[in-house]
Design a protein around this motif. Sequence first.
Motif, short mmCIF file in Angstrom:
data_model
loop_
_atom_site.label_atom_id
_atom_site.label_comp_id
_atom_site.label_asym_id
_atom_site.label_seq_id
_atom_site.Cartn_x
_atom_site.Cartn_y
_atom_site.Cartn_z
N HIS A 54 0.85 -1.19 0.00
CA HIS A 54 0.00 0.00 0.00
C HIS A 54 0.89 1.24 0.00
O HIS A 54 1.99 1.23 0.55
CB HIS A 54 -0.93 0.00 1.21
CG HIS A 54 -2.14 -0.86 1.03
ND1 HIS A 54 -2.84 -1.40 2.08
CD2 HIS A 54 -2.77 -1.27 -0.10
CE1 HIS A 54 -3.86 -2.11 1.61
NE2 HIS A 54 -3.83 -2.05 0.29
N PHE A 55 0.35 2.34 -0.59
CA PHE A 55 1.17 3.53 -0.81
C PHE A 55 1.83 4.03 0.47
O PHE A 55 2.97 4.50 0.45
CB PHE A 55 0.34 4.65 -1.46
CG PHE A 55 -0.53 5.42 -0.50
CD1 PHE A 55 -0.05 6.59 0.09
CD2 PHE A 55 -1.79 4.97 -0.14
CE1 PHE A 55 -0.84 7.29 0.99
CE2 PHE A 55 -2.58 5.67 0.75
CZ PHE A 55 -2.11 6.83 1.33
N ALA A 77 3.09 -12.89 -3.78
CA ALA A 77 1.65 -12.69 -3.97
C ALA A 77 1.25 -11.23 -3.85
O ALA A 77 0.10 -10.87 -4.10
CB ALA A 77 0.87 -13.53 -2.95
N GLU A 78 2.21 -10.35 -3.48
CA GLU A 78 1.90 -8.93 -3.34
C GLU A 78 1.95 -8.21 -4.68
O GLU A 78 1.52 -7.04 -4.77
CB GLU A 78 2.88 -8.29 -2.34
CG GLU A 78 2.47 -6.93 -1.80
CD GLU A 78 1.18 -6.93 -0.97
OE1 GLU A 78 0.63 -8.01 -0.70
OE2 GLU A 78 0.74 -5.84 -0.59
N SER A 79 2.44 -8.88 -5.74
CA SER A 79 2.68 -8.15 -7.00
C SER A 79 1.50 -7.37 -7.57
O SER A 79 1.72 -6.34 -8.19
CB SER A 79 3.31 -9.04 -8.07
OG SER A 79 2.99 -10.35 -7.93
N HIS A 84 -2.19 -1.77 -8.55
CA HIS A 84 -3.54 -1.33 -8.20
C HIS A 84 -3.51 0.07 -7.57
O HIS A 84 -4.37 0.92 -7.86
CB HIS A 84 -4.20 -2.34 -7.25
CG HIS A 84 -5.60 -1.95 -6.88
ND1 HIS A 84 -5.89 -1.20 -5.76
CD2 HIS A 84 -6.78 -2.17 -7.51
CE1 HIS A 84 -7.19 -0.99 -5.73
NE2 HIS A 84 -7.75 -1.56 -6.76
N GLU A 85 -2.52 0.32 -6.72
CA GLU A 85 -2.38 1.65 -6.11
C GLU A 85 -2.14 2.71 -7.19
O GLU A 85 -2.71 3.80 -7.16
CB GLU A 85 -1.21 1.66 -5.12
CG GLU A 85 -1.38 0.77 -3.89
CD GLU A 85 -2.38 1.35 -2.90
OE1 GLU A 85 -3.58 1.13 -3.10
OE2 GLU A 85 -1.95 2.00 -1.93
N LEU A 86 -1.27 2.36 -8.15
CA LEU A 86 -0.97 3.31 -9.23
C LEU A 86 -2.19 3.57 -10.11
O LEU A 86 -2.44 4.70 -10.53
CB LEU A 86 0.19 2.79 -10.08
CG LEU A 86 1.56 2.72 -9.38
CD1 LEU A 86 2.60 2.12 -10.33
CD2 LEU A 86 2.00 4.10 -8.90
N LEU A 173 -7.82 -3.53 7.99
CA LEU A 173 -8.99 -3.34 7.11
C LEU A 173 -9.05 -4.43 6.04
O LEU A 173 -8.05 -4.77 5.43
CB LEU A 173 -8.88 -2.00 6.39
CG LEU A 173 -9.36 -0.73 7.08
CD1 LEU A 173 -9.19 0.43 6.10
CD2 LEU A 173 -10.82 -0.87 7.50
N THR A 174 -10.27 -4.90 5.80
CA THR A 174 -10.47 -5.82 4.69
C THR A 174 -11.58 -5.34 3.76
O THR A 174 -12.10 -6.11 2.98
CB THR A 174 -10.78 -7.25 5.17
OG1 THR A 174 -11.78 -7.20 6.18
CG2 THR A 174 -9.53 -7.91 5.72
N GLY A 175 -11.92 -4.05 3.83
CA GLY A 175 -12.89 -3.50 2.88
C GLY A 175 -12.31 -3.28 1.49
O GLY A 175 -13.00 -3.53 0.49
N PRO A 176 -11.06 -2.80 1.37
CA PRO A 176 -10.52 -2.42 0.05
C PRO A 176 -10.38 -3.61 -0.90
O PRO A 176 -10.37 -4.76 -0.45
CB PRO A 176 -9.13 -1.86 0.39
CG PRO A 176 -9.19 -1.53 1.84
CD PRO A 176 -10.14 -2.49 2.46
N PRO A 177 -10.27 -3.33 -2.20
CA PRO A 177 -10.03 -4.40 -3.17
C PRO A 177 -8.76 -5.19 -2.80
O PRO A 177 -7.86 -4.64 -2.16
CB PRO A 177 -9.79 -3.64 -4.49
CG PRO A 177 -10.43 -2.32 -4.29
CD PRO A 177 -10.35 -2.01 -2.82
N LEU A 178 -8.71 -6.43 -3.18
CA LEU A 178 -7.59 -7.35 -2.96
C LEU A 178 -7.46 -7.80 -1.51
O LEU A 178 -6.49 -8.44 -1.13
CB LEU A 178 -6.25 -6.73 -3.43
CG LEU A 178 -6.16 -6.34 -4.90
CD1 LEU A 178 -4.89 -5.53 -5.19
CD2 LEU A 178 -6.18 -7.60 -5.78
N SER A 179 -8.46 -7.46 -0.68
CA SER A 179 -8.41 -7.91 0.72
C SER A 179 -9.55 -8.90 0.98
O SER A 179 -10.49 -9.00 0.18
CB SER A 179 -8.51 -6.71 1.66
OG SER A 179 -9.78 -6.11 1.57
#
Length: 225
Positions: A54-55, A77-79, A84-86, A173-179
């Motif tokens: 995350h940024f 797995a973080e790739s 996504h942030e960009l 948090l698990t609301g954002p995408p990819l969580s």
Amino acid sequence: MTLRRLVVGVLQTNCWIVTDGAEALVVDPGDQPERILAATADLHVSAILLTHAHFDHVLAVPELVDAWAVPVLAHTAESPVWPHELATVRRDGHWDAGTATVRLLAADPSQLAPPDRLWDGAFTPVEDLQEIHIGALTARVLHTPGHTPGGISLLVDGHLLSGDTLFPGGPGLTGPPLSDFPTIIDSVRRLLELPDGTRIHPGHGLDTTVATERPHVHEWIARGW
Ligand SMILES: [Zn+2]
Ligand SMILES: [Zn+2]
């Protein structure tokens, strides 16, 4: 083992410096590279580790890689996370700071504006249970997905750097995408199998211990966050 903590950037990210007094690993250089350089001036930094991409955990990476020429370690797995942030910043013109986004934009939109120089996303993959040597210290990587797919925690000398996976009072948090909530609960359960006295240092805010948090997992599951 000594841990130095710097609180950096708009989301007050904990940047951790793990050192045996000579060699150091820098975890989550989220912003303000000049402060991180000053705080490590007496040390030999051998690597940067990202608990996740995350940024607010990576913005100082380009300047620090320039200064130190060290590898940036993250889980394979973080790739998808940094791209996504960009994509978010390209679409919206600002970072997605989760539940804090609206408040921060209202106060001062420049707080969530991207800097001129951005990390290129290149990293050296690390795996679950991999050991990282920091001078006389041996740290162990634990893959703890859920907040992001490649989230990792780092266990060293009875201390756990838990990133945004585990905080005092619950999971990240698990609301954002990819969580994913069930995934982060599995990760949290794994971390809370560590010995009672294990000191937990999260990616934001104050420390806690395994003994303090373990009794509350069922409440977190019941409330769903
Ligand atoms: Zn995060
Ligand atoms: Zn964070």
